[in-house]
Structures are given as structure tokens and as C-alpha cells.
Design an enzyme around this catalytic site. Structure first.
Site, PDB file in Angstrom:
ATOM      1  N   GLY A  32      12.775  57.921  63.625  1.00 32.14           N
ATOM      2  CA  GLY A  32      13.768  58.647  62.835  1.00 32.14           C
ATOM      3  C   GLY A  32      15.195  58.216  63.087  1.00 32.14           C
ATOM      4  NE  ARG A  50      25.129  48.571  68.235  1.00 28.98           N
ATOM      5  CZ  ARG A  50      25.476  47.676  67.308  1.00 28.98           C
ATOM      6  NH1 ARG A  50      25.152  47.858  66.039  1.00 28.98           N
ATOM      7  NH2 ARG A  50      26.129  46.579  67.660  1.00 28.98           N
ATOM      8  CD  GLU A  91       7.019  59.221  69.544  1.00 34.15           C
ATOM      9  OE1 GLU A  91       6.620  60.244  68.984  1.00 34.15           O
ATOM     10  OE2 GLU A  91       6.593  58.089  69.256  1.00 34.15           O
TER      11      GLU A  91
END
Lengths: 732, 318
Positions: free
Chosen positions: A511, A615, A692
């Protein structure tokens, strides 16, 4: 915007706003109670009624009869939904079990009825009066007993057979073969699944708590038999999801059905016990790891075979997946088998596949290192690979696992670890250190956004992206501010509404990168529109400090909208760079534990994560993501287990007193280091994900530290004290 | 939750009289357990009698040199009381090992004694539970029982009593003082307060219906070194797997009460006599007759090891 060649220099690289540690822009709303979560949408529509779900009290069978007389007569009751009056219901693409039972019951606490009343208390009292007669049938609730019925999940993860594992393993001078288990786990997010539903004619609006707005619009339409256009879903604030809110659940469908039947808006929140058995969970696994190595520690053969169970249309837990990529070895067997179980539906939870897979693989690596008399870090470095080990022509876009391990070792003081278990004691505490590697793939999902230069010079961003506590609002605002050359305070972000352009949604740690790349794409279009409006189309205009510059010409950005707002919409679409390059994030987790030499109680003393994830768009919220994930990894290591009653077929510890997650006292000093890097193959943002990665491997680092502290090698999670006690020193 | 009537009593005697007047009435003080159970339809009182305003919130010295703790003294206040910390440190430490700060701010002394078991099958109204519904059976036996009892249990129930405070009170030989509807008062030894389940696990204490706890009396201080070690799966805010409360005297004698293993605070005076022989001897006697399940067999060893650890700590502290 099609993204099919690696990014070159672009306005994001200015890093005036992006890359800065930034407070959440919606933080003040949340801390002052002004950010309404689904169940708190008191102002959204008038005359809201309350629905309370009744769950099945058997795990498998059928409903023989439902007696609603007493419930209907209870004070305040407006309507009761059951399969008998719900009309024909379909099933969503992302659901395995039906969200309303009848006559078949597929799992414990599957919804049987919704009682709607004037007040919540009335609805709850009446729900307790619904009497259901069941005919129970025998079900399968024990993974170990059905594992042999497991089948290859050909669509999800066909077997990987590379080289000749059997021969290489047999020939290996050093062999390793162990089997491990991981338990069912609950997302245990703070906010239970909740929905407010309202109909206007045949138009349905749902205020809900959902990570994937577009998926869920589709599944609500499919379940209720509506055209998608008739469903609007609004999910601006979400009190945690961890994968448990990727899909619509019973709260959404029952609220819609209840509102239709009662002729009024209805809100439904699942109770805490219902979250465990009515919704989804991370499925338990059994995993066998075999490794063959040369005497000097080069892996020649790896086999990672796993088993998980699920309902008939449910998915497999891809636990063996990380062994496709993490270590070099010329011969490889990676497989999963999916067996039939009648427990509630298993599905995604934070880093599905990688989390349970690395919980196991990274203990095995620790064990194998010891067998080879190698330092566990050295052993991992020795078996690093810079290419996909199966498709060797395919490089990793970035792979800095070795730097993660080495940086972490130095920072953590790994050289002070004594490889001999049980050799360090401080008073009653046995002290140990553990390490684990982390890998989580970088998934790329199309994502769209709409940006508008308002007449007052502000920038508005609209996308159906969600913020599940991760910080999406802020990184989207940072992206728009950087692209349009304005300060963060000039940007207004609206999320989580299906009337906005379809985004990636929040899942699979994609996301952050994908949704900001979508905003980037829309901003590129808006910049073109602004430049045209200001007569600066003939070159590459710069957007800096609220101004647009081309050559010697400079005009205020807001001038472009002085007559009317300017709007642009676009999506980022990813080409085949993911085929050319393996894109993954990497990390190294370190843990130091103290184990009570008498009782086996484990206290984690300090933790370090070193992450290589492209990044970092907002170091502050990225760090929050990683320390939260590390905390979840400690829970998985030490305490989290949905305890299965194998006779009755349900998760017994279905509340937060029984399902323990770490509390503050369990979480010690945590440190996070992000390697300074960009990955131009990933997106124009050159970012990847960390939400995650932060959990991947953590539990194994803790388990390995416990081994180092005590000599107790526990291969069945969670590592509770009863499994450690046998290895502890004799008491006198 | 079922609808219920609510009344407030203005004296302990009036509260007890009210309770006798209404079938199925329950007293409510902090409500930290009762309200949860009502929401879950596990407790279904027709009538709640609020006893928060009875003035039973003082800790007073007794003529014999002990302390009388009002039934409504909050756990936080009791744990922080200077006299308790000095002379009854075991009680203070046990209290602070229980629940969370917020719960301790609400929970009362009497309410803590009367809290119900945390057996998960008791909490799930779909499951058989002789404690919740007499005669319905016990789903916990043969089910998930890692947290449950290993001694004092019966074929009808293997639940434990979850209180930490009660472990300390049992070791301190506290007395529970009550008043009944007819105005009569009595004092019940902690040893006799909680009942073993036998065939009637729904009967948990020796209180008569409507009998109200007014205070808990502590005998004069016994000195010694006080240690409370609560063993659990996380560092805080969890019920005990095993907890050991120890008062060790300089002569090597002492008192031991154990939590997390039985339907009441588990203390065996005959086991204490074996203290000079060490933890193993004490533990063996203490757990004589234990009937652990496969899930909680480890508690037998854990009691012994925790006791050994606590004894070592007490000797270090002395």
C-alpha cells in the site's frame, strides 16, 4: 501512467517533504476523538438502529430449527435476519465460507441471525433469546490428523522442484531434517469488525472498517446480488486490520440485510469472541525442513515442505514460500499441501506465508549453523544469492541482506554472544542472543488517485486507499506536497471512499509504495495541466515553494486555479519489471532474551531490526510499523495461539484474556535501522514496504535467543515455559 | 444482558436485608467482573444492590494489633497502604501482580474474593459448564485445559480461582467478616471461605444467600520475609499459570499458599512443616493427590521449581 522502465530522477528525489520524519497529519483528529471509526459514525445518517449477531454454537452440521418467538417479543426489537428472510445470497470472491449460515453450518460462530433493536443493549439481550436447534455432524479439526489428505495448491503455489533434491541431500556430507509447527493466530486488532449500513431506495451505503475498498464493493455486490454501482463503501479510519479486514465479513452483510428488513440504518459490531471464530485467522502449519551442506557450510540442497488446512474453498498458507528465494542451493524442493479442516476460515494475516515460514526456516538455519560449527550470521552470508536461485537469469532489484546482517551484528554487539547455550547467567536469569534473516516480497498493484488544485491554492487528494493505522494519509500528503512544490499543510487527503479512484488498498505491504506512486502519477498529470494553464508547457517546469518556474519565468501555483479548480486523475500501472527482476525487501532481526532459570519465563530484553526496503517515505511512521511488527513477532514467539478444541471444533480462547498478545511490560528497548537506499525498479517513489518485513523472522530470532540462553530448542510455537523447563538447570 | 432492578443500600444491614428480599439479587461494588459476566449472559441477576456507599472503605487497626480492611477498599489503595506494605508485604505484592492499574482502581477487597473463574468454557455460554449451569456437564474436561486446575478439582469441574489477593490472605490467615439479613455477623476463616467444587461447582463460597462481606481482618503481623512470584505467559496482565506466596521465618519455618492450580488458594499446613527438607519435599506433599490433565501436567514441576526459586529469593532477601 505505465511504469515499465526503472525510475530516473524525478521531483520526489528533491526530498523536501518525502523522506522526512513526519507526524501523522490525522493524528490530532484521532487523539481528540474526532476521527469517526465505523461504529462511531453517529452523524452519518439519522435513526440508526443496532444489530447484534448470533453465531452458531456448533462447528459443522445444519440448522434444524430457529425459534425467534422470545427474541421477537423482547423490548425494542425491530427485525431479525436469518437465512429464511435474507433472500438469495451469493458469496464474495474473497470469502471461503458463507457470511450467513443456513441451513448448513460451516464453522463455529458462523452467523445464524442478526437481531436489530432500538438500542444496543436491547439487541444484545434479544440476541441471547434466539434459540437454535442444530444437527451437528462430525468435522475435522486437527491439522496433524488430516495432513496426509493434503493436496498440491496448483493455482496458488505449485511445487518448486529444481535440480535433484533427493540425490543432493543424500550425497551431502552434512544433513539436517526437522519438523516444526506454528499455531493458528488471531489478528487481534484493536477495533473489531464494524459496519453501519443505510439504504436509499436500491442504493446501499456502508460505513465500515475495511482495508480493500474496491474488492469489498465487489464482494458486497456479489453477495447481495446488486450491481456494483449500487454499493458505496466508506472506510476512512480503521483501528487495525493486519489482513483481517481485507475482506468483507458478516458485520457488513448483516448490517445491509438488517437495514433492509428494518427499513432503517443499522450498525453492527462483532463482539470480541466473534472476531476469533466468526472472522479469519492465520492458519496453523506443519513444516518440515531438510538441508544438505558441504562440510564448509555451502548449502547444496534445501527442501521446505509445509501443510496447512482450511475450509473447502479456502486457501493454503504459503509458509514454504520464503525458501524459494532466501538462500542459494542448486537443488531445491518447495511445496505446500492444503488439507480439509472445518475450523473457521483461515486467511491472510500480516506477511502471510513469510511469517510462519520464517518462524521455522530461520530456526532451522540456526540449527544447521550449529551443526556446521559456523556462526549463524556467517552461515547465512555464505549462502546468500544475488539472483533468483531457481531462475538464475533473474537478479534481485536490490538485495542487501548481508549489509543488514553485518550492520546489525555490529550495532547489537553480536560478538559478545557465546555460541555455547546456557553459558551466560546474570543472577536468576539465563541470557541469550538470537538472529534471523527477513525477506518479504515487494508486490506491485495498480493504484489510482485524483488530485485537485483548489482555487485557494490547496491541493486535495482523493483515492480509495485506506489508512489502517499505518500512516497512509501522511505519506500521500507528503507525496502530493513534494510533487506540487507546496508544504505539507497545503495538502488535504481524503481516503477510503469507493467514490474515489481505485487504489491498491492496504495489504501485502504494497500500500505505501503503490498508493503513493498512484498519487505521483496523478500529480504528474496535474503538473502538466498547471503548466499549460500558466503557459509553461514548452519545457520542464519546476514546482518549488508554491511557485511554478520555467527558465526565468516564475508564477504562484495558485494562479493556475484562480478561475476554476484544476483536477487530474491517473493510475500507476506496473509493467513487467517484476518479471525481469525479483523484487523483495530484506532485513535482519536481533533479540536478546533473559530466561528465568527456575520457571522458564522469557523476557525479551532488547531487539534490533535492520531493514532494506528501498526509500523510506516517512521514517517516523515506518519505524512505528516495524516496531509494531516486531511486537507482533514477540507475541507469535512467546504466547499467541488460538487454542483448538479438537472435539468441538472451535478456538476456545476467544477473547483478549485468553488470547494473549504482548503488553507494554513485554516490550523492551526496540531499535530500527533503515539502510539508506532507493530502488528505482520498484516505482517512481523508489520505495518498497516495511509493514510486513518488520515481523518476518522476529519470532525465530527470539526462539534462537532462547536456545542460546538455555539450550532448549523448541520447534512448536509458541515457545512457552512448559516447553523450556526440561532444559533448565536442576533446582537445589 | 437481562434487564435488572437497581437499588442502593445505606447500611450493611440494610444491604443484606434487601438481598434477602429479592430472589437472585447480587451486590455490586467495583463491577469489574460482574458487569462483564452480565453482558455475556453468564450472570443474570434480577436485582443489583449497590454497596459502594456503605462506608466500608477504611483500613483500621484492630485492638489485637492487626488490620481490618473494609470490604470496599479498592485494590489500589490496599496495595499502597503503608501498614500493609510494611507488615503484610505479601498482600501488597500479590495485589500488584493482579489485573491492571485501571482494574485495581475499581476492584474491591470483597469483590476480589468473589470473582468468578476465568475458565474459557465458563465464559462461552454455548458450552457445557456445571458451574454456570448445574448439571450441564464440563466441556473443559477433555478440552483445552492448560490454564486449569490440577488439585482440589472434581469430575464436575476443573476450574481455578483466579485471585492473587486471596493467595496472600490465605497465607496470612485472614478472616472474612460478614453480616446477614437478620443482622447477625460472623467471621469465616480464609481456609473455609472458598469451597471445593465436588458435585456442586456452582457453590463457590461458604456465604449464605444474601450474606454480605463487610471486612477482611488480618491477624497481627507475623514478620518473616514475604515473596510473591506469579508465573505467567506474559510479563503483566495475565492470570497465573502458577503463583507462589511465601512467608519465610528466620528459623526456616514458614507459610506457603499457591495460586493458579486449584479452585481455592491452595495451602497445606502439613507441607509447610517439611520446609527444612526443601522445595521438592514441600511440593510433593502440597500436591499430593493432584490430578493434572495432559495440558497442565507441567504445573506440577512448575510449582516445585517456582517454590525453590522463591525460597532462594527469600533467603537472599532475609
Amino acid at each position: 501512467m505505465k511504469f515499465d522502465t526503472p525510475a530516473t530522477r524525478n521531483p520526489i528525489d528533491q526530498l523536501k517533504v518525502v523522506g522526512k520524519a513526519t507526524d501523522r497529519i490525522e493524528g490530532p483528529l484521532k487523539t481528540s476523538g474526532q476521527a469517526p471509526y465505523a461504529y462511531e459514525q453517529h452523524e452519518a445518517v439519522k435513526h440508526q438502529a443496532y444489530g447484534v449477531m448470533v453465531g452458531s454454537t456448533i462447528a459443522k452440521g445444519r440448522i434444524a430449527n430457529i425459534d425467534l418467538a422470545e427474541a421477537k417479543a423482547a423490548p425494542g426489537v425491530l427485525a431479525i435476519v436469518t437465512a429464511a428472510n435474507a433472500g438469495k445470497l451469493g458469496k464474495g470472491k474473497y470469502n471461503a465460507a458463507h457470511l450467513l449460515a443456513g441451513p448448513q453450518v460451516q464453522h463455529y460462530h458462523q452467523a445464524v441471525a442478526l437481531v436489530v433493536a432500538e438500542t444496543f443493549e436491547q439487541a444484545r439481550a434479544a440476541a441471547q433469546c434466539v434459540k437454535v436447534d442444530y444437527e451437528a455432524t462430525k468435522g475435522e479439526f486437527d491439522l496433524a490428523s488430516v495432513r496426509d489428505q493434503g493436496v498440491e495448491p496448483k493455482d496458488e503455489m505449485p511445487d518448486v522442484r529444481h535440480g535433484d533434491f533427493a540425490a543432493a541431500f543424500a550425497a551431502a556430507p552434512v544433513q539436517f531434517d526437522q519438523t516444526y509447527t506454528t499455531p493458528d493466530q488471531s489478528h487481534a486488532m484493536m477495533e473489531p469488525h464494524s459496519t453501519l449500513a443505510a439504504w436509499q431506495g436500491d442504493q446501499l451505503t456502508l460505513w465500515t472498517s475495511n482495508q480493500m475498498v474496491a474488492w469489498s464493493v465487489g464482494d458486497i455486490a456479489a453477495t447481495l446480488g446488486l450491481p456494483k454501482e449500487k454499493v458505496r463503501l466508506i472506510s476512512p479510519y480503521i483501528g487495525g486490520g493486519f489482513g483481517g479486514k481485507l475482506f468483507i465479513r458478516a458485520d457488513a452483510i448483516l448490517a445491509a440485510l438488517g437495514a433492509r428488513l428494518a427499513g432503517r440504518p443499522v450498525k453492527v459490531a462483532l463482539t470480541r469472541p466473534q472476531v476469533a471464530n466468526n472472522t479469519t485467522h492465520r492458519p496453523a502449519t506443519i513444516q518440515r525442513i531438510r538441508m544438505g551442506a558441504t562440510a564448509d557450510g555451502k548449502l547444496t540442497a534445501i527442501a521446505h515442505e509445509g501443510w496447512s488446512g482450511n475450509l473447502a474453498e479456502g486457501k493454503v498458507e504459503l509458509a514454504a514460500q520464503p525458501s524459494q528465494l532466501l538462500y542459494a542451493a542448486e537443488n531445491r524442493l518447495v511445496s505446500m499441501r492444503l488439507a480439509p479442516l472445518d475450523l473457521p476460515e483461515g486467511n491472510a494475516m500480516r506477511a502471510p506465508g513469510e511469517t510462519p515460514g520464517l518462524m521455522v526456516l530461520e530456526i532451522a538455519m540456526d540449527e544447521m549453523a550449529e551443526k556446521l560449527k559456523l556462526d549463524p550470521i556467517q552461515f547465512r552470508i555464505l549462502n546468500d544469492t544475488q539472483v533468483d536461485p531457481v531462475k538464475t537469469e533473474r537478479p534481485f532489484s536490490q538485495r542487501h541482506l548481508i549489509e543488514c546482517l553485518q550492520t546489525g551484528a555490529e550495532r547489537f554487539g553480536w560478538d559478545k554472544r557465546n555460541a555455547q547455550p546456557g553459558s551466560r547467567r546474570e543472577g536468576r536469569w539465563l541470557i541469550g542472543m538470537g538472529v534471523a534473516a527477513a525477506i518479504r516480497n515487494n508486490l506491485l498493484v495498480k493504484s489510482g488517485a485524483r488530485v485537485r488544485l483548489e482555487r485557494n491554492g490547496k491541493i486535495t487528494v482523493e483515492t480509495d486507499m485506506t489508512d489502517i493505522g499505518t500512516g497512509s494519509y501522511t505519506i500521500i500528503a507528503q507525496t502530493a506536497a513534494e510533487m506540487m512544490g507546496v508544504g505539507l499543510e497545503e495538502v488535504v487527503v481524503h481516503l477510503g471512499d469507493s467514490s474515489f479512484p481505485v487504489s491498491s488498498g492496504s495489504g501485502g505491504q504494497f500500500g505505501g509504495n503503490c498508493s503513493t506512486a498512484g498519487v505521483y502519477a496523478a500529480c504528474v498529470k496535474l503538473r502538466e495541466a498547471v503548466a499549460a494553464k500558466l503557459g509553461m508547457s514548452q519545457g520542464e517546469a519546476e514546482f518549488i515553494d508554491g511557485h511554478v518556474r520555467l527558465g526565468s519565468k516564475s508564477l504562484p501555483l495558485r494562479n493556475a486555479a484562480q478561475d476554476a479548480a484544476l483536477e487530474a486523475e491517473d493510475s500507476i500501472e506496473f509493467g513487467d519489471l517484476a518479471k525481469q527482476y525479483q523484487q523483495s525487501t530484506f532485513g535482519a532481526h536481533f533479540a536478546e532474551v533473559a530466561v528465568d532459570a527456575a520457571t522458564g519465563e522469557v523476557r525479551v530484553r532488547r531487539m534490533l531490526a535492520v531493514c532494506s526496503a528501498g526509500r523510506i517515505l516517512n521514517p517516523k511512521s515506518a519505524r512505528s510499523q516495524v516496531i509494531g511488527a516486531m511486537t507482533m513477532g514477540v507475541g507469535a514467539a512467546l504466547m499467541e495461539e488460538l487454542a483448538v478444541d479438537k472435539r468441538l471444533g472451535f478456538f476456545v480462547n476467544h477473547d483478549l484474556a485468553g488470547y494473549e498478545v504482548p503488553v507494554h511490560a513485554d516490550i523492551p528497548h526496540q531499535e530500527v535501522i533503515f539502510l539508506d537506499e532507493t530502488d528505482p525498479v520498484s516505482s517512481p517513489m523508489k520505495a518498497k514496504g516495511v509493514g510486513e518485513l518488520g515481523i518476518c523472522g522476529v519470532s525465530a530470532a527470539v526462539a534462537n535467543a532462547i536456545y542460546n540462553a538455555t539450550g532448549a530448542r523448541v520447534r512448536e510455537y509458541p515457545v512457552t515455559l512448559d516447553k523450556i523447563m526440561g532444559a533448565l538447570p536442576e533446582m537445589v | 444482558m437481562k434487564a435488572f432492578d437497581y437499588s442502593r443500600a445505606d447500611s450493611p444491614a440494610a444491604a443484606a436485608a434487601l438481598a434477602a428480599q429479592f430472589e437472585g439479587a447480587r451486590f455490586i461494588a467495583g463491577g469489574t467482573n460482574l458487569l462483564d459476566l452480565m453482558k455475556l449472559d453468564i450472570e443474570t441477576p434480577q436485582h443489583l444492590i449497590d454497596v459502594n456507599h456503605l462506608g466500608l472503605d477504611q483500613i483500621d487497626a484492630t485492638p489485637d494489633g492487626g488490620l481490618r480492611i473494609g470490604a470496599l477498599v479498592r485494590n489500589t489503595d490496599l496495595a499502597a497502604d503503608a501498614r500493609v506494605r510494611k507488615d503484610y508485604a505479601l498482600l501488597s505484592r500479590a495485589l500488584l501482580a493482579g489485573a491492571s492499574g485501571q482494574l485495581r482502581n475499581m476492584a474491591t477487597t470483597a469483590g476480589n474474593l468473589l470473582q468468578r473463574t476465568r475458565c474459557p468454557y465458563f465464559y462461552d455460554t454455548a458450552q457445557a459448564c456445571n458451574k454456570r449451569k448445574p448439571g450441564s456437564g464440563c466441556a473443559a474436561i477433555g478440552g483445552v485445559s492448560r490454564q486449569l486446575g490440577i488439585i482440589g478439582v472434581s469430575a464436575a469441574c476443573i476450574a481455578t480461582h483466579p485471585s492473587d489477593m486471596a493467595i496472600a490472605l490465605r497465607a496470612l490467615d485472614a478472616q472474612v467478616e460478614t453480616i446477614s439479613a437478620d443482622g447477625s455477623t460472623r467471621s469465616i476463616a480464609m481456609a473455609d471461605f472458598h469451597q471445593l467444587p465436588g458435585d456442586t461447582p456452582h457453590v463457590e463460597t461458604s456465604l449464605a444467600p444474601g450474606e454480605l462481606i463487610t471486612a477482611v481482618a488480618l491477624p497481627p503481623p507475623v514478620g518473616g520475609t514475604h515473596v510473591y512470584h506469579k508465573v505467567r505467559d506474559r510479563a503483566s496482565y495475565a492470570f497465573a499459570l502458577v503463583s507462589v506466596g511465601l512467608i519465610l521465618q528466620k528459623d526456616g519455618g514458614g507459610r506457603i499458599a499457591v495460586g493458579g492450580i486449584a479452585p481455592k488458594p491452595w495451602r497445606v499446613e502439613a507441607a509447610e512443616a517439611l520446609l527444612p527438607q526443601g522445595a521438592k519435599a514441600v511440593s510433593t506433599r502440597l500436591l499430593d493427590g493432584a490430578t493434572p490433565t495432559q495440558d497442565n501436567q507441567f504445573k506440577v514441576t512448575l510449582v516445585e521449581r517456582t517454590l525453590a526459586s522463591v525460597l532462594a529469593q527469600a533467603r537472599d532477601d532475609a
